[in-house]
Design a protein around this motif. Sequence first.
Motif, PDB file in Angstrom:
ATOM      1  N   GLN A   6       0.854  -1.190   0.000  1.00 46.66           N
ATOM      2  CA  GLN A   6       0.000   0.000   0.000  1.00 46.66           C
ATOM      3  C   GLN A   6       0.888   1.238   0.000  1.00 46.66           C
ATOM      4  OE1 GLN A   6      -2.572  -0.551   3.497  1.00 46.66           O
ATOM      5  NE2 GLN A   6      -4.043  -1.682   2.218  1.00 46.66           N
ATOM      6  N   LYS A   7       0.732   2.064  -1.026  1.00 49.46           N
ATOM      7  CA  LYS A   7       1.550   3.281  -1.110  1.00 49.46           C
ATOM      8  C   LYS A   7       0.673   4.507  -0.840  1.00 49.46           C
ATOM      9  CE  LYS A   7       3.145   6.981  -3.511  1.00 49.46           C
ATOM     10  NZ  LYS A   7       2.464   8.006  -4.331  1.00 49.46           N
ATOM     11  N   PHE A   8       1.163   5.388   0.001  1.00 52.57           N
ATOM     12  CA  PHE A   8       0.417   6.606   0.322  1.00 52.57           C
ATOM     13  C   PHE A   8       1.202   7.832  -0.119  1.00 52.57           C
ATOM     14  CE2 PHE A   8      -1.132   3.287   3.048  1.00 52.57           C
ATOM     15  CZ  PHE A   8      -2.509   3.448   2.961  1.00 52.57           C
ATOM     16  N   ARG A 150      11.003  12.766  -9.422  1.00 55.94           N
ATOM     17  CA  ARG A 150       9.748  13.211  -8.808  1.00 55.94           C
ATOM     18  C   ARG A 150       8.660  12.158  -8.994  1.00 55.94           C
ATOM     19  NH1 ARG A 150       9.347  18.361  -6.909  1.00 55.94           N
ATOM     20  NH2 ARG A 150       7.966  17.274  -5.488  1.00 55.94           N
ATOM     21  N   GLY A 151       7.887  11.961  -7.956  1.00 60.46           N
ATOM     22  CA  GLY A 151       6.828  10.944  -8.009  1.00 60.46           C
ATOM     23  C   GLY A 151       7.361   9.528  -7.840  1.00 60.46           C
ATOM     24  N   GLY A 152       8.624   9.414  -7.437  1.00 61.31           N
ATOM     25  CA  GLY A 152       9.300   8.115  -7.420  1.00 61.31           C
ATOM     26  C   GLY A 152       8.796   7.105  -6.404  1.00 61.31           C
ATOM     27  N   SER A 153       7.983   7.550  -5.459  1.00 58.03           N
ATOM     28  CA  SER A 153       7.458   6.587  -4.482  1.00 58.03           C
ATOM     29  C   SER A 153       6.561   5.547  -5.136  1.00 58.03           C
ATOM     30  CB  SER A 153       6.670   7.308  -3.384  1.00 58.03           C
ATOM     31  OG  SER A 153       7.507   8.206  -2.706  1.00 58.03           O
ATOM     32  N   ASP A 154       5.884   5.932  -6.214  1.00 52.67           N
ATOM     33  CA  ASP A 154       5.076   4.958  -6.962  1.00 52.67           C
ATOM     34  C   ASP A 154       5.975   3.822  -7.441  1.00 52.67           C
ATOM     35  OD1 ASP A 154       2.901   6.651  -6.699  1.00 52.67           O
ATOM     36  OD2 ASP A 154       3.058   7.470  -8.730  1.00 52.67           O
ATOM     37  N   THR A 155       7.160   4.194  -7.943  1.00 54.43           N
ATOM     38  CA  THR A 155       8.093   3.191  -8.456  1.00 54.43           C
ATOM     39  C   THR A 155       8.580   2.292  -7.328  1.00 54.43           C
ATOM     40  OG1 THR A 155       8.762   4.864 -10.041  1.00 54.43           O
ATOM     41  CG2 THR A 155      10.126   2.888  -9.934  1.00 54.43           C
TER      42      THR A 155
HETATM   43 MG    MG Z   1       2.862  11.089  -6.449  1.00 54.64          MG
END
Ligand code: MG
Length: 411
Positions: A6-8, A150-155
């Motif tokens: 689960q990613k927040f 940027r946005g790397g938490s999705d990865t």
């Molecule tokens: Mg994001």
Amino acid sequence: MALVVQKFGGTSVADPDRIRAVADHVARTRRQGDDVVVVVSAMGKTTDELIRLAAEVSSSPAGREMDMLLTAGERISMALLCMALIDLEVPAVSFTGSQAGIVTDTTHGKAKILEVRAHRLTEALAAGNVVVVAGFQGVSTALDVTTLGRGGSDTTAVALAAALGADACEIYTDVTGVYTADPRVVPNARRLPLVSYEEMLDMAATGGKVLALRSVEFARNHSVAVHVRSSFTWEPGTWVREEDESMEAAIISGVTHDTAEAKVTITGVPDQVGIAARVFRALADEAVNVDMIVQNVSKSGITDISFTLPKDDLKKAGKVIETLIGDLGATGFDEDNGIARVSLIGAGMKTHPGVAATMFEVLAREGVNIEMISTSSIRISCVVRADHVERAVQALHDAFGLADGTLGMLA
Ligand code: MG
Ligand code: ASP
């Protein structure tokens, strides 16, 4: 018993109340008997603030130190979430990207994941813990801390889901899924229940902000089914997965737009073997992410080459081109910050002629001039003036019937 990642995102952990709400949700999942690996982003606008802070002490912050700074944001979130979980009597342990075994290359600021050595995570899970991992970061083969862009938490989330063989990868965010267009620009945009990897890749690459591009590539390459959903309503959102053969693909699934790119034009370039190779090798060596490239045929032996790139890379690219101009025998170059791109995306486009013609007609009717065009088998993109782009998105969303449920069937 399933294993769920689960990613927040930043808005989902923006303040203490939100962090406690996330802890509640994770605790509930855990109590249902599932193993849970949580990936967190930095709180709210923390990353932007840290970038601003860096700019106040340096005009071009060193990449290594920038990554050291930015990874602190996700560390804060992971520790706070663990504290909240422990208060709910859910054992939880946090790990930085490095501790989680996320090994990357050495490109600071947009490192690529090479390998995930997840044994510490599997041990912590086996001991009954919820595992909380700081998103957006890893450790390089040179043992330095890196960030994934940027946005790397999705990865991070998708990579962990793949490495651990998770049953689901849930990406919680502040929107209820993937829409036919940005709802802030098109108020009657609709949520898509299902998007194929290919469509999502083209959406992410052309300004769709819901998932980071790298994470979709990773999901496709490792067949990780991703469920994008809201941490505010917790309702089911959009599944991103392999195309379902039984469904007839909509001609158009969505309209995206992107104002984050700039355009560079090199003028008066001699029409000779090897020129493009030199230009784009030099840019690649500086890790400039070039996107659209247009070069026309030359009648008089010289031509112009235009390309788009992230605005953030413009300074770097300008320096590269400046040093090349003389060598190439080009007459000059020109930087344009006032462009935007509007794109139509849909898997059904492959088998339906006339989509491009209709798109150009709609733009013409709106008085929107097209500066560059590029296509893939499931996408058509046009570069236009930035101040025309919202009108273009609205008109295209309307013309292709995306709001009324016919989902992209040409009228
Ligand atoms: Mg994001
Ligand atoms: N905090 C990082 C960013 O703002 C990574 C992420 O949120 O995914 O880009």
